[in-house]
Design an enzyme around this catalytic site. Structure first.
Site, PDB file in Angstrom:
ATOM      1  N   HIS A 299      -0.067   4.966   6.901  1.00 27.78           N
ATOM      2  CA  HIS A 299       0.128   5.395   5.522  1.00 27.78           C
ATOM      3  C   HIS A 299       0.416   6.895   5.428  1.00 27.78           C
ATOM      4  O   HIS A 299      -0.350   7.703   5.945  1.00 27.78           O
ATOM      5  CB  HIS A 299      -1.111   5.048   4.688  1.00 27.78           C
ATOM      6  CG  HIS A 299      -1.397   3.590   4.655  1.00 27.78           C
ATOM      7  ND1 HIS A 299      -2.284   2.971   5.526  1.00 27.78           N
ATOM      8  CD2 HIS A 299      -0.890   2.602   3.863  1.00 27.78           C
ATOM      9  CE1 HIS A 299      -2.319   1.676   5.269  1.00 27.78           C
ATOM     10  NE2 HIS A 299      -1.480   1.427   4.270  1.00 27.78           N
TER      11      HIS A 299
ATOM     12  N   SER B 141       0.804  -1.225   0.000  1.00 28.02           N
ATOM     13  CA  SER B 141       0.000   0.000   0.000  1.00 28.02           C
ATOM     14  C   SER B 141       0.834   1.271   0.000  1.00 28.02           C
ATOM     15  O   SER B 141       0.373   2.323  -0.452  1.00 28.02           O
ATOM     16  CB  SER B 141      -0.934   0.009   1.218  1.00 28.02           C
ATOM     17  OG  SER B 141      -0.187  -0.151   2.421  1.00 28.02           O
TER      18      SER B 141
ATOM     19  N   GLY C 255      -1.981  -4.219   1.020  1.00 29.88           N
ATOM     20  CA  GLY C 255      -2.091  -5.418   1.835  1.00 29.88           C
ATOM     21  C   GLY C 255      -1.148  -6.532   1.429  1.00 29.88           C
ATOM     22  O   GLY C 255      -1.134  -7.596   2.067  1.00 29.88           O
TER      23      GLY C 255
ATOM     24  N   ASN D 196       3.910  -5.399   5.670  1.00 31.27           N
ATOM     25  CA  ASN D 196       2.725  -6.107   6.168  1.00 31.27           C
ATOM     26  C   ASN D 196       3.093  -7.380   6.920  1.00 31.27           C
ATOM     27  O   ASN D 196       2.395  -7.777   7.860  1.00 31.27           O
ATOM     28  CB  ASN D 196       1.779  -6.425   5.008  1.00 31.27           C
ATOM     29  CG  ASN D 196       1.067  -5.184   4.502  1.00 31.27           C
ATOM     30  OD1 ASN D 196       0.555  -4.394   5.289  1.00 31.27           O
ATOM     31  ND2 ASN D 196       1.061  -4.987   3.194  1.00 31.27           N
TER      32      ASN D 196
ATOM     33  N   ASP E  21      -4.701   6.662  10.184  1.00 27.12           N
ATOM     34  CA  ASP E  21      -4.362   5.306  10.622  1.00 27.12           C
ATOM     35  C   ASP E  21      -2.933   5.206  11.151  1.00 27.12           C
ATOM     36  O   ASP E  21      -2.527   4.171  11.679  1.00 27.12           O
ATOM     37  CB  ASP E  21      -4.563   4.296   9.491  1.00 27.12           C
ATOM     38  CG  ASP E  21      -3.664   4.560   8.275  1.00 27.12           C
ATOM     39  OD1 ASP E  21      -2.745   5.386   8.374  1.00 27.12           O
ATOM     40  OD2 ASP E  21      -3.896   3.928   7.228  1.00 27.12           O
TER      41      ASP E  21
END
Length: 213
Positions: A189, A39, A76, A105, A186
């Site tokens: 990012h 991402s 992801g 991830n 979040d």
């Protein structure tokens, strides 16, 4: 005798022109760069065209560099997923350079570092077997995962870069991770403002692989 001298001189001039032309052709030949990421490279939460890969494409276009940029990043994505997808991407795009930006991830999910390292190594091997140069992009994870795990995780990129003899961006988010304002809500990012900084982290190593001054 005089004719022979002139003939030899003309031959040398002609040869020099041919070599110069061939060198120019080799320099200007189109190259393909494949970005295989998660991402952080797939513009998660950003307007299209504002991520660091898109900015790279704009930079190359502005500088009139004959480079075909393919962004095969998926939000992801793990190293396992990248390892599975890479062979088909290599066959399809036949890249000259593969930028591997994966592992984040795996770390955030607390997956075994050894497994992530094995997957990254397999991707490097596959890219090299396809005659592509590799740029490995390093990542770090928050300290709350424990000192031992975080050190092993960040260290695997250096280990792989040395053992597989590939170029390395030590930390994709250098200059970004330290500033909370550069992240989306979040806190994972980066926002659009951070993307030029990320590109600045990648560009010096990628520039060398592209053979650009």
């Amino acid at each position: 005798m005089e004719l022979n001298r002139q003939t030899r001189w003309l031959m040398r001039v002609a040869m020099a022109m041919v070599l110069s032309f061939c060198a120019a052709c080799a320099y200007s030949a189109s190259k393909t760069v494949l970005v295989l990421g998660d991402s952080l490279s797939a513009e998660y939460g950003l307007a299209r065209g504002s991520g660091w890969v898109a900015l790279l494409g704009q930079k190359l276009e502005t500088e009139k560099r004959d480079v075909n940029l393919v962004n095969a990043s998926v939000s992801g994505e793990t190293t396992s997923g990248g390892r599975t997808r890479l062979p088909a991407l290599l066959d399809q795009h036949k890249p000259d350079i593969v930028v591997i930006e994966l592992g984040g991830n795996d770390g955030l999910r607390g997956l075994p570092v050894q497994a992530a390292e094995s997957n990254l190594k397999a991707m490097i091997t596959a890219a090299q077997a396809a005659k592509a140069k590799v740029l490995l992009v390093g990542m770090q994870i928050p300290p709350n995962y424990g000192r031992e795990y975080t050190q092993k995780f960040s260290g695997m990129y250096q280990v792989l870069a040395r053992s597989e003899r590939v170029a390395l961006v030590p930390f994709l988010l250098k200059g970004v991770a330290e500033q909370s304002r550069l992240f989306q809500p979040d806190r994972i990012h980066p926002v659009a403002e951070a993307q030029p900084v990320i590109l600045d982290n990648v560009w010096p190593e990628l520039k060398v692989l592209l053979g650009l001054k």
